[in-house]
Scaffold this motif. Structure first.
Motif, mmCIF file in Angstrom:
data_model
loop_
_atom_site.group_PDB
_atom_site.id
_atom_site.type_symbol
_atom_site.label_atom_id
_atom_site.label_comp_id
_atom_site.label_asym_id
_atom_site.label_seq_id
_atom_site.Cartn_x
_atom_site.Cartn_y
_atom_site.Cartn_z
ATOM 1 N N GLN A 193 -5.465 -4.788 -5.053
ATOM 2 C CA GLN A 193 -6.002 -3.440 -5.211
ATOM 3 C C GLN A 193 -4.909 -2.461 -5.638
ATOM 4 O O GLN A 193 -5.126 -1.612 -6.508
ATOM 5 C CB GLN A 193 -6.645 -2.955 -3.909
ATOM 6 C CG GLN A 193 -7.938 -3.637 -3.555
ATOM 7 C CD GLN A 193 -8.407 -3.222 -2.161
ATOM 8 O OE1 GLN A 193 -7.636 -3.233 -1.203
ATOM 9 N NE2 GLN A 193 -9.684 -2.855 -2.068
ATOM 10 N N THR A 220 0.812 -1.218 0.000
ATOM 11 C CA THR A 220 0.000 0.000 0.000
ATOM 12 C C THR A 220 0.849 1.274 0.000
ATOM 13 O O THR A 220 0.407 2.315 -0.472
ATOM 14 C CB THR A 220 -1.002 -0.008 1.171
ATOM 15 O OG1 THR A 220 -1.949 1.035 0.973
ATOM 16 C CG2 THR A 220 -0.296 0.137 2.509
ATOM 17 N N THR A 229 -9.781 6.036 -1.484
ATOM 18 C CA THR A 229 -9.500 6.070 -0.053
ATOM 19 C C THR A 229 -8.516 4.954 0.264
ATOM 20 O O THR A 229 -8.226 4.094 -0.587
ATOM 21 C CB THR A 229 -10.784 5.859 0.778
ATOM 22 O OG1 THR A 229 -11.243 4.510 0.576
ATOM 23 C CG2 THR A 229 -11.874 6.857 0.398
ATOM 24 N N ASP A 230 -8.037 4.943 1.494
ATOM 25 C CA ASP A 230 -7.127 3.878 1.917
ATOM 26 C C ASP A 230 -7.747 2.493 1.715
ATOM 27 O O ASP A 230 -7.036 1.524 1.433
ATOM 28 C CB ASP A 230 -6.717 4.066 3.373
ATOM 29 C CG ASP A 230 -5.747 5.224 3.561
ATOM 30 O OD1 ASP A 230 -5.092 5.626 2.580
ATOM 31 O OD2 ASP A 230 -5.645 5.712 4.697
ATOM 32 N N ALA A 231 -9.047 2.405 1.848
ATOM 33 C CA ALA A 231 -9.740 1.119 1.668
ATOM 34 C C ALA A 231 -9.609 0.597 0.237
ATOM 35 O O ALA A 231 -9.735 -0.600 0.003
ATOM 36 C CB ALA A 231 -11.210 1.256 2.043
ATOM 37 N N ASP A 232 -9.331 1.487 -0.714
ATOM 38 C CA ASP A 232 -9.187 1.084 -2.113
ATOM 39 C C ASP A 232 -7.812 0.525 -2.441
ATOM 40 O O ASP A 232 -7.602 -0.003 -3.536
ATOM 41 C CB ASP A 232 -9.466 2.278 -3.040
ATOM 42 C CG ASP A 232 -10.895 2.749 -2.952
ATOM 43 O OD1 ASP A 232 -11.810 1.905 -3.061
ATOM 44 O OD2 ASP A 232 -11.100 3.970 -2.779
ATOM 45 N N GLU A 279 -5.821 -1.375 0.057
ATOM 46 C CA GLU A 279 -5.409 -2.174 1.220
ATOM 47 C C GLU A 279 -4.665 -3.437 0.828
ATOM 48 O O GLU A 279 -3.764 -3.868 1.535
ATOM 49 C CB GLU A 279 -6.637 -2.567 2.052
ATOM 50 C CG GLU A 279 -7.240 -1.446 2.834
ATOM 51 C CD GLU A 279 -8.446 -1.884 3.651
ATOM 52 O OE1 GLU A 279 -9.049 -2.935 3.336
ATOM 53 O OE2 GLU A 279 -8.778 -1.177 4.603
ATOM 54 N N THR A 280 -5.059 -4.064 -0.281
ATOM 55 C CA THR A 280 -4.481 -5.342 -0.662
ATOM 56 C C THR A 280 -3.529 -5.182 -1.850
ATOM 57 O O THR A 280 -3.588 -4.202 -2.591
ATOM 58 C CB THR A 280 -5.571 -6.353 -1.058
ATOM 59 O OG1 THR A 280 -6.163 -5.938 -2.292
ATOM 60 C CG2 THR A 280 -6.634 -6.489 0.032
ATOM 61 N N ARG A 332 -0.712 9.163 -1.744
ATOM 62 C CA ARG A 332 -1.981 9.700 -1.223
ATOM 63 C C ARG A 332 -1.941 11.219 -1.379
ATOM 64 O O ARG A 332 -1.773 11.954 -0.435
ATOM 65 C CB ARG A 332 -2.188 9.362 0.249
ATOM 66 C CG ARG A 332 -2.124 7.920 0.710
ATOM 67 C CD ARG A 332 -2.787 6.905 -0.153
ATOM 68 N NE ARG A 332 -3.062 5.682 0.586
ATOM 69 C CZ ARG A 332 -2.219 4.663 0.708
ATOM 70 N NH1 ARG A 332 -1.022 4.708 0.156
ATOM 71 N NH2 ARG A 332 -2.575 3.589 1.380
#
Length: 118
Positions: free
Chosen positions: A80, A56, A71-74, A76-77, A61
């Motif tokens: 992604q 990540t 967002t950070d959730a996009d 995370e992996t 950012r």
């Protein structure tokens, strides 16, 4: 043959500083302008295999990230991260230095010297 590959953006002062450090250390480098020659998903996956930082961290950012509604959730992996960077190469953190089976993000600038010394 180059000792190091650097994923570089000439508009970035940190990236330019990394090139200077390579030159000062007399290290041959292949310079890849990743905005003109974006990495595809396979190349990004290979880079992540070598990266010593969390996947990540490879994603900037910045304002563009926010403009895209990410967002950070996009990111995370690993999957992604590859998908986002393949679609939006401008979000690739820079500089990235690769030597053999190791890669680092060259931020802060001091990391470059340590990477070259290893």
């Amino acid at each position: 043959m180059s000792d190091v590959t650097i994923l570089h953006n000439n508009r970035c002062s940190t990236s330019r500083a990394a090139l200077e450090r390579l030159d000062d250390a007399h290290v041959a480098a292949e310079v890849v302008d990743y905005l003109r020659h974006p990495l595809d998903a396979a190349a990004l996956g290979g880079l992540l295999d070598k990266l010593e930082d969390p996947p990540t961290d490879l994603v900037r950012r910045d304002a563009h990230f926010a403009e895209l509604g990410l967002t950070d959730a996009d990111v995370e992996t690993r999957e992604q991260v590859v998908a986002v960077l393949a679609e939006h190469p401008r979000l690739l953190q820079r500089p990235v230095l690769v030597r053999g089976d190791r890669a680092i993000i060259g931020r802060p600038k001091e990391r470059v010297a340590a990477f070259l010394a290893d």
